[in-house]
Motif scaffolding. Sequence first.
Motif, PDB file in Angstrom:
ATOM      1  N   ASP A   1      16.573   9.531  33.493  1.00  0.00           N
ATOM      2  CA  ASP A   1      16.606   8.580  34.491  1.00  0.00           C
ATOM      3  C   ASP A   1      15.212   8.625  35.372  1.00  0.00           C
ATOM      4  OD1 ASP A   1      19.143   8.069  34.690  1.00  0.00           O
ATOM      5  OD2 ASP A   1      19.539   9.857  35.708  1.00  0.00           O
TER       6      ASP A   1
ATOM      7  N   HIS B   1      12.555   5.027  35.245  1.00  0.00           N
ATOM      8  CA  HIS B   1      12.180   4.865  36.434  1.00  0.00           C
ATOM      9  C   HIS B   1      10.568   4.634  36.318  1.00  0.00           C
ATOM     10  CE1 HIS B   1      12.634   4.059  40.695  1.00  0.00           C
ATOM     11  NE2 HIS B   1      11.555   4.656  40.855  1.00  0.00           N
TER      12      HIS B   1
ATOM     13  N   ALA C   1       8.059   8.867  40.648  1.00  0.00           N
ATOM     14  CA  ALA C   1       9.591   8.588  40.182  1.00  0.00           C
ATOM     15  C   ALA C   1      10.211   9.540  40.738  1.00  0.00           C
ATOM     16  CB  ALA C   1       9.790   8.324  38.529  1.00  0.00           C
TER      17      ALA C   1
ATOM     18  N   LEU D   1      13.366   9.565  43.389  1.00  0.00           N
ATOM     19  CA  LEU D   1      14.860   9.542  42.631  1.00  0.00           C
ATOM     20  C   LEU D   1      15.402  10.896  43.305  1.00  0.00           C
ATOM     21  CD1 LEU D   1      14.531   8.363  39.033  1.00  0.00           C
ATOM     22  CD2 LEU D   1      15.309   7.090  41.158  1.00  0.00           C
TER      23      LEU D   1
END
Length: 330
Positions: free
Chosen positions: A6, A10, A39, A43
């Motif tokens: 993820d 990103h 990132a 996140l």
Amino acid sequence: MVTIKDVAAHAGVAFKTVSRVVNNDPTVKPKNRERVLKAIEELGYRPNRAAQMTRRKKSGVVGFIADELLRVPYTFDLIRGAQDLAWQHNKELMVLNVNVNKYSVEGAVNHLFEHRVEGIIYAAMYHREVRLPSQFSEVPTVLANCFDSDGKFPSIVPDEQEAAREITANILSKGYKRIAFLNLNENIIAAKLRKKGVEQAFADAKQSPDNLVIESVIIGDENEERSITRKRAAELIKDFKPDAILCGQDPMAMEVYFVVQSLGLQVGKDIGIGSFDDWDVIPSLLQPGLTTMALPHYEMGKWAFNYLLTERTDKTRETARFSLVSRQSF
């Protein structure tokens, strides 16, 4: 749960790049590092240490066995010195406090082995000789604030003799001539070395040994020590008439302050006072502030961790210098 993939998506980079950033790989391009870190923050990504340990040959964990360090406030700096380097190098510092009555050294070592530690720092509450169980030979081990007589392990200890020489020379340079040294228990390594340092400073300055008195104060029962310190300080001021008193540790100096003031004298004017340790808030709370030699705990903790980090194999025995913290007591 946010994954490394993820974060990679990103940031617009390969997931291996994220892994290298998380593991503090210096070869990552600054631009990519910045994108990945941004990132991670946006996140809320947290690396899975357990998974990393499974994938890697090395655990990233360094053990820190604290031999009763938690009893004395200023010894926390031993842990802090190691911890600061651990953070910088993306390592985990696992701290275990041990003592004779409750938590054994053997139990601590076995616990660290279960976590596949890369190395162990063994730190003592005060400068002393230690004997370690044979398990320590199975993993890189370094000693801080202590040493083993056989020289099996690298170690770093405070330079007690030089610290005593430096503060005594400083006192003499201010014009003080008659010095009483209320030393620690003469069986303690620090006391023996500090005695040598004080005598060395007197010899270097070509001062008469008749102007120096050195006495040991029993270290054990706190109330007994406090009483003995006050009694001997009062007797010395009356009989020896020192113009300066050097104390083995800051709590002892605090008792001498009380004696001096009870006799109607002023610290820093009628009589100078110096000490060792820079113990927590004591030196700065005393009025006038206490000039003292600060123990190099932070530096020793940092040196010990760095020794393991650089994977050295020499069995060196290093010394760390105290630092003189000048205030107004002499």
